[in-house]
Write an enzyme that holds these catalytic residues in place. Structure first.
Site, PDB file in Angstrom:
ATOM      1  N   TYR A 156       0.816  -1.216   0.000  1.00  0.00           N
ATOM      2  CA  TYR A 156       0.000   0.000   0.000  1.00  0.00           C
ATOM      3  C   TYR A 156       0.853   1.270   0.000  1.00  0.00           C
ATOM      4  O   TYR A 156       0.356   2.369  -0.205  1.00  0.00           O
ATOM      5  CB  TYR A 156      -0.952   0.025   1.198  1.00  0.00           C
ATOM      6  CG  TYR A 156      -2.033  -1.045   1.177  1.00  0.00           C
ATOM      7  CD1 TYR A 156      -2.039  -2.038   0.211  1.00  0.00           C
ATOM      8  CD2 TYR A 156      -3.042  -1.063   2.114  1.00  0.00           C
ATOM      9  CE1 TYR A 156      -3.011  -3.018   0.189  1.00  0.00           C
ATOM     10  CE2 TYR A 156      -4.026  -2.042   2.100  1.00  0.00           C
ATOM     11  CZ  TYR A 156      -3.997  -3.021   1.133  1.00  0.00           C
ATOM     12  OH  TYR A 156      -4.969  -3.991   1.120  1.00  0.00           O
ATOM     13  N   LYS A 188       4.051 -15.204   2.489  1.00  0.00           N
ATOM     14  CA  LYS A 188       4.037 -16.002   1.261  1.00  0.00           C
ATOM     15  C   LYS A 188       5.502 -16.266   0.909  1.00  0.00           C
ATOM     16  O   LYS A 188       6.000 -15.929  -0.176  1.00  0.00           O
ATOM     17  CB  LYS A 188       3.296 -15.213   0.172  1.00  0.00           C
ATOM     18  CG  LYS A 188       2.999 -15.990  -1.079  1.00  0.00           C
ATOM     19  CD  LYS A 188       1.912 -17.034  -0.894  1.00  0.00           C
ATOM     20  CE  LYS A 188       1.787 -17.866  -2.175  1.00  0.00           C
ATOM     21  NZ  LYS A 188       1.078 -19.127  -1.959  1.00  0.00           N
ATOM     22  N   ASP A 207      -2.181 -18.271   1.964  1.00  0.00           N
ATOM     23  CA  ASP A 207      -3.284 -19.026   1.364  1.00  0.00           C
ATOM     24  C   ASP A 207      -3.771 -20.107   2.322  1.00  0.00           C
ATOM     25  O   ASP A 207      -4.970 -20.335   2.486  1.00  0.00           O
ATOM     26  CB  ASP A 207      -2.904 -19.608  -0.011  1.00  0.00           C
ATOM     27  CG  ASP A 207      -1.464 -20.067  -0.092  1.00  0.00           C
ATOM     28  OD1 ASP A 207      -0.708 -19.896   0.882  1.00  0.00           O
ATOM     29  OD2 ASP A 207      -1.077 -20.621  -1.142  1.00  0.00           O
ATOM     30  N   ASP A 264      -5.073  -6.936   5.887  1.00  0.00           N
ATOM     31  CA  ASP A 264      -6.312  -6.305   5.438  1.00  0.00           C
ATOM     32  C   ASP A 264      -7.327  -7.384   5.071  1.00  0.00           C
ATOM     33  O   ASP A 264      -8.486  -7.384   5.507  1.00  0.00           O
ATOM     34  CB  ASP A 264      -5.983  -5.422   4.216  1.00  0.00           C
ATOM     35  CG  ASP A 264      -7.111  -4.470   3.866  1.00  0.00           C
ATOM     36  OD1 ASP A 264      -8.133  -4.493   4.556  1.00  0.00           O
ATOM     37  OD2 ASP A 264      -6.952  -3.707   2.896  1.00  0.00           O
ATOM     38  N   ASP A 315     -10.753  -9.097   7.456  1.00  0.00           N
ATOM     39  CA  ASP A 315     -12.143  -9.064   6.978  1.00  0.00           C
ATOM     40  C   ASP A 315     -12.732 -10.472   7.007  1.00  0.00           C
ATOM     41  O   ASP A 315     -13.888 -10.674   7.363  1.00  0.00           O
ATOM     42  CB  ASP A 315     -12.217  -8.514   5.539  1.00  0.00           C
ATOM     43  CG  ASP A 315     -12.408  -7.002   5.523  1.00  0.00           C
ATOM     44  OD1 ASP A 315     -11.950  -6.344   6.477  1.00  0.00           O
ATOM     45  OD2 ASP A 315     -13.003  -6.479   4.556  1.00  0.00           O
TER      46      ASP A 315
END
Ligand code: NAD
Length: 381
Positions: free
Chosen positions: A149, A196, A228, A252, A256
């Site tokens: 970001y 990752k 994942d 992020d 959620d």
């Protein structure tokens, strides 16, 4: 004590959920003898409309002068067509960077009262819970001022190619990991680094830093998981997690996902903290920014149906982390619990819309009042 709170209601349901949080803070102030002075500021879509930019310089300056910041949410379809640097969400990035709050604490807790709002089966919850209860309590610590970001981004001259960059420096990773370890040390002493690392070089650096930092926290068990797999494990076995520390992007998304398991995104608070060395806030505490994890929910705006509990619980986190007022924070959390115990629900956490499940469905304002009355020891409604 007197505290100055920068208040950014923002757009959409932002002002609707911030109102009840202020009322809860004021009630706690009356009970325990504190005064909260609010400095209302513009950011997001409303600031674009009035000042032509999502984060006017005077908003950031005024927020820096306060002891902490409470934010509702920003954004909405009205501003969706604006170029990236002018979109309301830019204000969030500017505030996080400007206030140097790099660690975003997102507790995802399945409260027993909301068990039926969680989409997971009992046996899934029970199997993964160390005490065999249909519950979980995960703290996601998301890195907030680095990574994708904040990395270099752009387009080719012909606009047919776009790129975003994931960049992390050792110090950026280390400071957020230390926040995670400090939290894990007073919880269930388990910390999972989510990355990752099978593909990304930046993730491999995360693992090197975690290996080094973990030596300072021998009581905490460190594990590593690919993002994942983590997305899957949160659904298959959420009770296995205590503290998850991860990058800006992964945090992020995962938070959620975790929010849905708690019943609704409207329930989840968050605290964004800086480093004690920065001492940005006037009272000597590191600056803190507090907000529910949800957005401006344009589909709910103006209807008095949004769940204000995530914002009210964010105010509780402010009392705890920025002002060191543990008793006062616990009082707000107990108020929310009492209201849920009594069967009060906003639509998003209700089993049905008509109260046929024995629940009492409230709008945003009435839910705020119910928490207020619980705090003040009055009858709820
Ligand atoms: P959102 O979080 O606003 O909404 C997602 C879903 O959750 C919607 O169905 C909404 O009705 C529901 N929801 C959200 N808050 C709720 C609440 N308090 N009570 C009950 N239900 C609730 O996410 P989105 O739809 O992806 O984004 C809407 C706007 O918000 C966009 O402009 C986005 O950029 C912005 N946004 C802002 C923030 C922020 O200010 N921190 C965060 C995320 C998204």
């Amino acid at each position: 004590m007197k505290y100055a709170i920068a208040l950014i209601p923002g757009d959409g349901i932002g002002p609707e959920v911030v109102g009840p949080a202020m009322e809860a803070l004021d009630a706690v102030g009356d009970i325990y003898g504190h005064v909260f002075n609010y400095v209302e500021l513009e950011a997001g879509g409303n600031a674009i409309d009035t000042a032509g930019e999502p984060l006017p310089e005077n908003t950031l300056e005024a927020a820096r002068e306060c002891d902490a910041l409470l934010l509702g949410a920003v954004g909405g379809p009205k501003w969706d067509a604006l170029p990236g640097h002018l979109r309301p969400e830019r204000a969030l990035l500017g505030l996080r960077a400007g206030l140097r709050v790099f660690a975003n604490l997102r507790p995802a807790v399945l409260l027993p009262q909301l068990r039926r709002a969680c989409p997971l089966k009992d046996e899934v919850l029970i199997k993964s819970n160390p005490e065999g209860k249909p519950q979980f309590d995960v703290l996601i610590v998301r890195e907030l001022t680095g990574g994708l970001y904040f990395g270099e981004q752009g387009r080719s001259n012909d606009n047919k190619l776009a790129f975003d960059t994931e960049t992390y420096a050792w110090e950026e990773i280390e400071r957020v990991l230390r926040t995670g370890y400090a939290a894990a040390a007073v919880r269930r002493k388990k910390l999972c680094v989510v990355d990752k690392a099978n593909v990304l070089e930046s993730s491999r650096l995360w693992r090197e830093v975690a290996a080094a930092v973990s030596e300072d926290y021998p009581s905490v068990e460190t594990s590593y998981m690919y993002v994942d797999n983590c997305a899957m494990q949160l659904i298959r076995s959420p009770g296995q997690f205590d503290v998850i520390v991860t990058s800006n992007l992964f945090g992020d998304i995962l938070s959620d996902e975790a929010s849905v398991l708690t019943g609704s995104i409207g329930m989840l608070p968050s605290a964004s903290l800086g480093s004690p060395q920065d001492m940005l806030a006037k009272d000597g505490h590191p600056m803190g920014m507090y907000e529910p994890i949800h957005g401006s929910a344009p589909d709910l705006a103006g209807k008095d149906i949004a769940n204000p509990l995530g914002t009210i619980l964010s105010a509780a986190m402010m009392l705890r982390y920025s002002f060191g007022l543990e008793q006062e924070a616990a009082a707000i959390e107990a108020g929310v619990n009492a209201v849920l115990d009594a069967g009060f629900r906003t639509q998003d956490i209700a089993q049905s819309n008509d109260g046929s499940e024995g629940e009492k469905i409230l709008g945003t304002k009435a839910m705020g009042k119910a928490v207020l009355h619980a705090l003040e020891g009055k009858e709820f409604l």
